[in-house]
Design an enzyme around this catalytic site. Structure first.
Site, PDB file in Angstrom:
ATOM      1  N   ASP A 142       0.927  -1.289  -0.039  1.00 58.03           N
ATOM      2  CA  ASP A 142      -0.023   0.054  -0.094  1.00 58.03           C
ATOM      3  C   ASP A 142       0.843   1.212   0.115  1.00 58.03           C
ATOM      4  O   ASP A 142       0.384   2.363   0.552  1.00 58.03           O
ATOM      5  CB  ASP A 142      -0.993   0.036   1.250  1.00 58.03           C
ATOM      6  CG  ASP A 142      -1.728  -1.189   1.322  1.00 58.03           C
ATOM      7  OD1 ASP A 142      -2.469  -1.733   0.208  1.00 58.03           O
ATOM      8  OD2 ASP A 142      -1.698  -1.916   2.306  1.00 58.03           O
ATOM      9  N   LYS A 145       2.195   2.154  -5.267  1.00 63.86           N
ATOM     10  CA  LYS A 145       2.871   1.914  -6.412  1.00 63.86           C
ATOM     11  C   LYS A 145       1.913   2.028  -7.499  1.00 63.86           C
ATOM     12  O   LYS A 145       2.280   2.266  -8.594  1.00 63.86           O
ATOM     13  CB  LYS A 145       3.002   0.242  -6.333  1.00 63.86           C
ATOM     14  CG  LYS A 145       4.238  -0.105  -5.426  1.00 63.86           C
ATOM     15  CD  LYS A 145       4.221  -1.597  -5.469  1.00 63.86           C
ATOM     16  CE  LYS A 145       2.827  -2.279  -4.751  1.00 63.86           C
ATOM     17  NZ  LYS A 145       2.366  -1.951  -3.216  1.00 63.86           N
ATOM     18  N   ASN A 190      -5.167 -10.242  -3.716  1.00 65.60           N
ATOM     19  CA  ASN A 190      -5.187  -9.808  -2.279  1.00 65.60           C
ATOM     20  C   ASN A 190      -4.440  -8.343  -2.640  1.00 65.60           C
ATOM     21  O   ASN A 190      -4.651  -7.620  -1.455  1.00 65.60           O
ATOM     22  CB  ASN A 190      -3.926 -10.598  -1.615  1.00 65.60           C
ATOM     23  CG  ASN A 190      -2.697 -10.962  -2.344  1.00 65.60           C
ATOM     24  OD1 ASN A 190      -2.687 -10.495  -3.441  1.00 65.60           O
ATOM     25  ND2 ASN A 190      -1.667 -11.608  -2.076  1.00 65.60           N
ATOM     26  N   GLY A 244      -4.330  -4.469  -4.244  1.00 68.53           N
ATOM     27  CA  GLY A 244      -5.342  -3.454  -4.556  1.00 68.53           C
ATOM     28  C   GLY A 244      -4.503  -2.005  -4.866  1.00 68.53           C
ATOM     29  O   GLY A 244      -3.810  -1.851  -3.946  1.00 68.53           O
ATOM     30  N   HIS A 245      -4.991  -1.667  -6.034  1.00 65.37           N
ATOM     31  CA  HIS A 245      -4.186  -0.073  -6.203  1.00 65.37           C
ATOM     32  C   HIS A 245      -5.654   0.738  -6.529  1.00 65.37           C
ATOM     33  O   HIS A 245      -6.399   0.300  -7.095  1.00 65.37           O
ATOM     34  CB  HIS A 245      -3.671  -0.241  -7.680  1.00 65.37           C
ATOM     35  CG  HIS A 245      -2.396  -1.201  -7.713  1.00 65.37           C
ATOM     36  ND1 HIS A 245      -1.491  -1.116  -6.695  1.00 65.37           N
ATOM     37  CD2 HIS A 245      -1.778  -1.547  -8.955  1.00 65.37           C
ATOM     38  CE1 HIS A 245      -0.495  -1.784  -7.293  1.00 65.37           C
ATOM     39  NE2 HIS A 245      -0.831  -1.832  -8.322  1.00 65.37           N
ATOM     40  N   THR A 246      -5.154   1.642  -5.848  1.00 66.77           N
ATOM     41  CA  THR A 246      -6.248   2.969  -6.236  1.00 66.77           C
ATOM     42  C   THR A 246      -5.715   3.942  -7.319  1.00 66.77           C
ATOM     43  O   THR A 246      -4.530   4.327  -7.060  1.00 66.77           O
ATOM     44  CB  THR A 246      -6.916   3.542  -4.789  1.00 66.77           C
ATOM     45  OG1 THR A 246      -7.061   2.706  -3.915  1.00 66.77           O
ATOM     46  CG2 THR A 246      -7.794   4.659  -5.138  1.00 66.77           C
ATOM     47  N   GLN A 255       1.901  -5.522  -3.597  1.00 66.66           N
ATOM     48  CA  GLN A 255       2.151  -5.637  -2.169  1.00 66.66           C
ATOM     49  C   GLN A 255       3.616  -4.811  -1.926  1.00 66.66           C
ATOM     50  O   GLN A 255       4.244  -4.216  -2.456  1.00 66.66           O
ATOM     51  CB  GLN A 255       2.202  -7.067  -1.623  1.00 66.66           C
ATOM     52  CG  GLN A 255       0.766  -7.803  -1.702  1.00 66.66           C
ATOM     53  CD  GLN A 255       0.821  -9.149  -1.858  1.00 66.66           C
ATOM     54  OE1 GLN A 255       1.941  -9.691  -2.405  1.00 66.66           O
ATOM     55  NE2 GLN A 255      -0.176  -9.688  -1.944  1.00 66.66           N
ATOM     56  N   THR A 301      -8.467  -3.538  -0.701  1.00 66.08           N
ATOM     57  CA  THR A 301      -8.945  -5.122  -0.787  1.00 66.08           C
ATOM     58  C   THR A 301     -10.063  -5.434   0.340  1.00 66.08           C
ATOM     59  O   THR A 301     -11.056  -5.896  -0.212  1.00 66.08           O
ATOM     60  CB  THR A 301      -8.219  -6.083  -1.116  1.00 66.08           C
ATOM     61  OG1 THR A 301      -7.173  -5.642  -2.039  1.00 66.08           O
ATOM     62  CG2 THR A 301      -8.577  -7.518  -1.365  1.00 66.08           C
ATOM     63  N   PRO A 349      -8.851  -1.064   8.552  1.00 71.22           N
ATOM     64  CA  PRO A 349      -8.005   0.054   8.855  1.00 71.22           C
ATOM     65  C   PRO A 349      -6.540  -0.226   8.900  1.00 71.22           C
ATOM     66  O   PRO A 349      -6.359  -1.418   9.426  1.00 71.22           O
ATOM     67  CB  PRO A 349      -8.544   0.543  10.106  1.00 71.22           C
ATOM     68  CG  PRO A 349      -9.399  -0.371  10.742  1.00 71.22           C
ATOM     69  CD  PRO A 349      -9.970  -1.475   9.569  1.00 71.22           C
ATOM     70  N   LEU A 375       4.005  12.728   0.774  1.00 66.46           N
ATOM     71  CA  LEU A 375       4.764  13.388   1.488  1.00 66.46           C
ATOM     72  C   LEU A 375       3.641  14.524   1.860  1.00 66.46           C
ATOM     73  O   LEU A 375       3.751  14.745   3.202  1.00 66.46           O
ATOM     74  CB  LEU A 375       5.676  14.312   0.635  1.00 66.46           C
ATOM     75  CG  LEU A 375       6.648  15.157   1.360  1.00 66.46           C
ATOM     76  CD1 LEU A 375       7.585  14.479   2.146  1.00 66.46           C
ATOM     77  CD2 LEU A 375       7.444  16.101   0.306  1.00 66.46           C
ATOM     78  N   GLY A 394       0.052  14.168  -3.595  1.00 67.77           N
ATOM     79  CA  GLY A 394      -1.426  14.077  -3.947  1.00 67.77           C
ATOM     80  C   GLY A 394      -1.589  12.904  -4.673  1.00 67.77           C
ATOM     81  O   GLY A 394      -0.816  12.469  -5.377  1.00 67.77           O
TER      82      GLY A 394
HETATM   83  P1  IMP Z   1      -2.452 -13.015   1.716  1.00 70.26           P
HETATM   84  O1  IMP Z   1      -1.637 -12.374   0.827  1.00 70.26           O
HETATM   85  O2  IMP Z   1      -3.963 -12.743   1.594  1.00 70.26           O
HETATM   86  O3  IMP Z   1      -2.323 -14.529   1.989  1.00 70.26           O
HETATM   87  O4  IMP Z   1      -2.165 -12.326   3.143  1.00 70.26           O
HETATM   88  C1  IMP Z   1      -0.819 -12.170   3.765  1.00 70.26           C
HETATM   89  C2  IMP Z   1      -0.295 -11.054   4.599  1.00 70.26           C
HETATM   90  O5  IMP Z   1      -0.178 -10.065   3.501  1.00 70.26           O
HETATM   91  C3  IMP Z   1      -1.344 -10.157   5.360  1.00 70.26           C
HETATM   92  O6  IMP Z   1      -0.756  -9.399   6.207  1.00 70.26           O
HETATM   93  C4  IMP Z   1      -1.961  -9.225   4.381  1.00 70.26           C
HETATM   94  O7  IMP Z   1      -2.811  -8.218   4.990  1.00 70.26           O
HETATM   95  C5  IMP Z   1      -0.756  -8.817   3.607  1.00 70.26           C
HETATM   96  N1  IMP Z   1      -1.400  -8.267   2.187  1.00 70.26           N
HETATM   97  C6  IMP Z   1      -1.572  -9.262   1.316  1.00 70.26           C
HETATM   98  N2  IMP Z   1      -1.734  -8.225   0.224  1.00 70.26           N
HETATM   99  C7  IMP Z   1      -1.714  -6.995   0.646  1.00 70.26           C
HETATM  100  C8  IMP Z   1      -1.759  -5.784  -0.039  1.00 70.26           C
HETATM  101  O8  IMP Z   1      -1.997  -5.554  -1.279  1.00 70.26           O
HETATM  102  N3  IMP Z   1      -1.404  -4.795   0.531  1.00 70.26           N
HETATM  103  C9  IMP Z   1      -0.964  -4.813   2.076  1.00 70.26           C
HETATM  104  N4  IMP Z   1      -0.868  -5.972   2.745  1.00 70.26           N
HETATM  105  C10 IMP Z   1      -1.165  -7.002   1.934  1.00 70.26           C
END
Ligand code: IMP
Length: 434
Positions: free
Chosen positions: A13, A16, A38, A40-42, A223, A306, A310, A338, A421
């Site tokens: 997060d 990227k 798993n 996610g990009h905004t 990630q 995703t 929080p 920043l 921004g």
């Molecule tokens: P998994 O990839 O769903 O198996 O989760 C394993 C760990 O990676 C957990 O702590 C998730 O919160 C974290 N994680 C997986 N994908 C992301 C992402 O895109 N951003 C931040 N943390 C992630």
């Protein structure tokens, strides 16, 4: 022309998507090389705000080829939903290519992800529950199902039968869960295959072909490197290889390490983490709440793209970040958000850890050690003025320039780009990356 990798330097997060969106302008090919939905990009651009989980962030440029590499775990249902959503908003997806070698997330992976997390109790990893971990388990166990298998029912049937038989034995025998029905599963995946067929192709040929013709190629990580299976805060990591090392980027699109010319690490100006695991600079005070909710009214707060969870918040951890710079072999940093620090009178950076009177300057491997370290902070004066309109480094407030210079020194890597921004133009380009 270079192949450039963009990799998250912290626990994900870092922004990227926004950096890739900016750099994609000059690239012919933008390829995702790891993880699954798993991630996610905004992305905010003139067409609105988009949340992408699988499709590379280059999709908003109609002339770019966007590739989902073999290193990605693909949930075909999620991918099709994302394609439908993009198309419904007028985005052309005809230049999207899905690697025939990518692994598929199957219904049992999602079931097993949740059952496994429940069984870990207080030691749960805090996964996103999208089935990514169990998908990589099947890949390594050599019973995974790949995108190429979707192309012929004769290939798909025996593979699904074998993998599902095994998964059902684990689901029912180990966890006491409900078995998954073969016929429903097969019918759904046959249909997914028919719909995805036009997108399936040979990713290596596209990436190397563009490179050899002298075009720019951008490899987009998902990630963060501290979630890397090898180098991250194990076992609180993901199951793929987000970093550019451990073979992540090259392996994930089928090229060699010498084909890559530059690796850009994206770091937030502070730190966040979702899920469980060590986080030495985590904050629980008002500063955490202020940083988490900065821009929340515009959907920009620190909540997971995703899962909506929080995010945990902390100061920039230069020990963990420097470790990440080193194992990724970073050539440049992109420092994001920043502007989120604009209103803080004092900004802290963790420059070392203290444990039992000892100074620690590298990231310990042991979770039990990392859980007990005390961050040593350096305090820098804040700038207390908006930076969102700044486009040149020299126009940043003096204290903001000093903060960036200190980050460069502590992380031992130059900052080439700073984001101030969410929009494409809200960036300070210190050195052009392409
Ligand atoms: P998994 O990839 O769903 O198996 O989760 C394993 C760990 O990676 C957990 O702590 C998730 O919160 C974290 N994680 C997986 N994908 C992301 C992402 O895109 N951003 C931040 N943390 C992630």
């Amino acid at each position: 022309m270079p192949i450039v990798v963009v990799v998250g330097g912290q626990w994900g997060d870092e922004g990227k998507g926004r950096i890739v969106d900016l750099l994609a302008r000059k690239a012919r090919v933008v390829a995702r090389y790891s993880a699954g939905n798993n991630a996610g990009h905004t992305i905010v651009n003139e067409r609105g705000e988009f949340k992408l989980h699988l499709v590379p962030a280059g999709i908003f440029y109609p002339d770019k080829t966007c590739v989902i590499g073999n290193g990605v775990a693909v949930d075909p249902e999620v991918l099709l939903e994302e394609i439908d959503d993009l198309q419904s908003k007028g985005i052309d997806t005809s230049k999207l290519v899905l690697s025939d070698r990518a692994q598929l997330i199957m219904p049992w992976h999602i079931a097993l992800d949740r059952l496994d997390e429940d069984s870990r109790g207080e030691h749960a990893i805090g996964t996103t529950g999208k089935g990514v971990g169990p998908c990589f388990v099947d890949k390594v166990a050599r019973r995974g199902i790949r995108v190429a298998d979707l192309l012929r029912a004769e290939d798909l049937i025996p593979r699904v039968r074998t993998a599902l038989d095994y998964a059902n034995r684990v689901i029912t025998g180990v966890y006491g869960g409900e078995p998954i029905a073969f016929d429903d599963c097969l019918a759904r995946y046959v249909e997914f295959g028919q719909r995805l067929a036009p997108y399936i192709g040979d990713v290596q040929a596209i990436v190397l072909g563009a490179h050899r013709q002298g075009a720019h190629v951008l490899l987009e990580g998902a990630q963060g490197s501290l979630l890397d299976l090898d180098h991250g805060t194990y076992p609180y990591v993901t199951s793929s290889v987000p970093s550019s090392s451990s073979g992540g980027a090259a392996l994930g699109v089928g090229i060699g390490p010498t084909d890559i010319q530059r690796v850009v690490g994206v770091f937030k100006s502070y730190c966040t983490r979702v899920g469980n695991g060590p986080f030495p600079t985590e904050l629980f005070d008002e500063t955490a709440a202020t940083l988490r909710d900065h821009g929340k009214e515009f959907g920009r707060g620190e909540y997971g793209t995703t899962t909506g969870r929080p995010r945990r918040i902390g100061w920039l951890d230069a020990v963990a970040a420097r470790y990440s710079v080193r194992f990724n072999g970073l050539s440049a940093l992109a420092l994001t958000r920043l502007d989120v620090l604009d209103n803080l009178p004092t900004i802290k950076i963790c420059t070392g850890y203290e444990l039992d009177g000892q100074l620690i300057e590298t990231l310990p491997a042991r979770e039990s050690v990392l859980d007990r370290v005390h961050p040593i902070y350096e305090e820098l004066p804040g700038w207390m003025e908006p930076t969102t309109e700044v486009r040149n480094f020299d126009d940043l407030p003096e204290q903001a320039q000093a903060f960036v210079k200190r980050v460069e020194k502590l992380l031992e890597c130059p900052v080439d780009l700073i984001s101030v921004g969410p929009s494409r133009e809200q960036a300070v380009i210190v050195n052009p990356i392409f």
